[in-house]
Scaffold this motif. Structure first.
Motif, PDB file in Angstrom:
ATOM      1  N   LEU A  24       0.707  -1.294  -0.084  1.00 15.99           N
ATOM      2  CA  LEU A  24      -0.041  -0.423   0.056  1.00 15.99           C
ATOM      3  C   LEU A  24       0.661   0.845  -0.330  1.00 15.99           C
ATOM      4  O   LEU A  24       0.189   2.212   0.134  1.00 15.99           O
ATOM      5  CB  LEU A  24      -0.918   0.318   1.017  1.00 15.99           C
ATOM      6  CG  LEU A  24      -1.726  -1.155   1.414  1.00 15.99           C
ATOM      7  CD1 LEU A  24      -2.746  -1.230   2.511  1.00 15.99           C
ATOM      8  CD2 LEU A  24      -3.467  -1.260   0.511  1.00 15.99           C
ATOM      9  N   GLY A  25       2.143   1.060   0.297  1.00 13.88           N
ATOM     10  CA  GLY A  25       2.949   2.108   0.220  1.00 13.88           C
ATOM     11  C   GLY A  25       2.911   2.868  -0.832  1.00 13.88           C
ATOM     12  O   GLY A  25       2.862   4.027  -0.947  1.00 13.88           O
ATOM     13  N   PRO A  26       2.887   2.883  -1.707  1.00 14.93           N
ATOM     14  CA  PRO A  26       2.892   3.830  -3.351  1.00 14.93           C
ATOM     15  C   PRO A  26       1.231   4.307  -3.240  1.00 14.93           C
ATOM     16  O   PRO A  26       1.411   5.421  -4.194  1.00 14.93           O
ATOM     17  CB  PRO A  26       2.875   2.772  -4.559  1.00 14.93           C
ATOM     18  CG  PRO A  26       3.756   1.300  -4.460  1.00 14.93           C
ATOM     19  CD  PRO A  26       3.773   0.992  -2.952  1.00 14.93           C
ATOM     20  N   LEU A  27       0.470   4.045  -3.117  1.00 19.00           N
ATOM     21  CA  LEU A  27      -0.926   4.357  -3.030  1.00 19.00           C
ATOM     22  C   LEU A  27      -1.187   6.010  -2.278  1.00 19.00           C
ATOM     23  O   LEU A  27      -1.446   6.539  -1.983  1.00 19.00           O
ATOM     24  CB  LEU A  27      -2.108   2.852  -2.727  1.00 19.00           C
ATOM     25  CG  LEU A  27      -2.183   2.319  -4.210  1.00 19.00           C
ATOM     26  CD1 LEU A  27      -3.196   1.761  -3.733  1.00 19.00           C
ATOM     27  CD2 LEU A  27      -2.860   2.701  -4.568  1.00 19.00           C
ATOM     28  N   LEU A  28      -0.421   5.420  -0.117  1.00 22.92           N
ATOM     29  CA  LEU A  28      -0.421   6.217   0.397  1.00 22.92           C
ATOM     30  C   LEU A  28       1.224   7.236   0.053  1.00 22.92           C
ATOM     31  O   LEU A  28       0.656   8.295   0.387  1.00 22.92           O
ATOM     32  CB  LEU A  28       0.055   5.466   1.476  1.00 22.92           C
ATOM     33  CG  LEU A  28      -1.096   3.869   2.448  1.00 22.92           C
ATOM     34  CD1 LEU A  28      -0.558   3.703   3.402  1.00 22.92           C
ATOM     35  CD2 LEU A  28      -2.537   5.639   2.546  1.00 22.92           C
ATOM     36  N   PHE A  29       2.402   6.986  -0.310  1.00 19.24           N
ATOM     37  CA  PHE A  29       2.489   7.788  -0.850  1.00 19.24           C
ATOM     38  C   PHE A  29       3.596   7.946  -2.401  1.00 19.24           C
ATOM     39  O   PHE A  29       4.073   7.336  -2.222  1.00 19.24           O
ATOM     40  CB  PHE A  29       4.201   7.709  -0.038  1.00 19.24           C
ATOM     41  CG  PHE A  29       4.209   7.546   1.651  1.00 19.24           C
ATOM     42  CD1 PHE A  29       3.813   8.924   2.666  1.00 19.24           C
ATOM     43  CD2 PHE A  29       3.742   6.616   2.388  1.00 19.24           C
ATOM     44  CE1 PHE A  29       3.089   8.769   3.860  1.00 19.24           C
ATOM     45  CE2 PHE A  29       3.586   6.569   3.578  1.00 19.24           C
ATOM     46  CZ  PHE A  29       3.250   7.757   4.213  1.00 19.24           C
ATOM     47  N   PRO A  30       2.693   8.617  -2.775  1.00 16.76           N
ATOM     48  CA  PRO A  30       3.136   8.622  -4.527  1.00 16.76           C
ATOM     49  C   PRO A  30       4.392   8.740  -4.611  1.00 16.76           C
ATOM     50  O   PRO A  30       4.588  10.162  -4.236  1.00 16.76           O
ATOM     51  CB  PRO A  30       1.900   9.018  -5.617  1.00 16.76           C
ATOM     52  CG  PRO A  30       1.482   9.993  -4.191  1.00 16.76           C
ATOM     53  CD  PRO A  30       1.750   9.194  -2.941  1.00 16.76           C
ATOM     54  N   HIS A  31       5.169   8.469  -5.876  1.00 20.28           N
ATOM     55  CA  HIS A  31       6.300   9.635  -6.269  1.00 20.28           C
ATOM     56  C   HIS A  31       5.680  10.606  -6.781  1.00 20.28           C
ATOM     57  O   HIS A  31       4.897  11.016  -6.845  1.00 20.28           O
ATOM     58  CB  HIS A  31       6.984   9.071  -7.467  1.00 20.28           C
ATOM     59  CG  HIS A  31       7.451   7.117  -7.258  1.00 20.28           C
ATOM     60  ND1 HIS A  31       8.316   6.913  -6.485  1.00 20.28           N
ATOM     61  CD2 HIS A  31       6.848   5.776  -7.494  1.00 20.28           C
ATOM     62  CE1 HIS A  31       8.904   5.632  -6.090  1.00 20.28           C
ATOM     63  NE2 HIS A  31       7.529   5.023  -7.189  1.00 20.28           N
TER      64      HIS A  31
END
Length: 125
Positions: A24-31
Motif C-alpha cells: 500500500l506504500g505507493p498508494l499512500l505515498f506516490p512518487h
C-alpha cells in the motif's frame, strides 16, 4: 508449546502486515511527478535608457594621442596630461629645461622614483 505457537502466529501476523504496508506504500505515498512546462508569450522587457557617464574635464588637460612626449618642447598642458604630473610639477619641468637624460629629469623637485618610472616610457628628450 503454547508460547511457541503464539510466537509463530505473531511472526506470521507481523509479516502479513509488513507486506500489506509495502504493497500500500505507493498508494499512500506516490512518487513525485515531473513538473509540467507551459509556454506563454511574455512581453519584451522594458529597458530604461541609461545616460552616458559624465567625466570631469579640465581645460588645461589634453591627453596624449600616441607616441612619446618631448620634455624640451612640450607645453604645460601636454605635461599635465602625463600621469602623476599636476600644474605645479609641469611648471617646474618647464623651468628646468633643457633635459638630456632621465638623470636631468630626476633633479626636478617633486619627481621621485615612482614618478620617474611612470614617466620613463612616455617621454623623450
Amino acid at each position: 508449546m503454547f508460547s511457541s505457537e503464539r510466537s509463530w502466529t505473531l511472526l506470521l501476523t507481523g509479516g502479513v502486515l509488513a507486506v500489506g504496508v509495502l504493497a500500500l506504500g505507493p498508494l499512500l505515498f506516490p512518487h513525485a511527478r515531473a513538473p509540467t512546462v507551459t509556454h506563454a508569450d511574455l512581453s519584451p522587457p522594458v529597458r530604461a535608457q541609461e545616460a552616458a557617464p559624465e567625466y570631469p574635464e579640465a581645460a588645461s588637460v589634453k591627453p596624449l594621442i600616441s607616441g612619446r612626449l618631448n620634455l624640451n618642447s612640450a607645453s604645460v598642458e601636454q605635461l599635465e596630461a602625463l600621469p602623476k604630473v599636476g600644474p605645479a610639477l609641469a611648471a617646474r619641468i618647464v623651468a628646468g629645461r633643457p633635459y638630456r637624460s632621465l638623470a636631468d629629469l630626476d633633479r626636478v623637485s617633486g619627481i621621485g622614483p615612482s614618478t620617474l618610472s611612470a614617466l620613463t616610457p612616455l617621454v623623450t628628450f
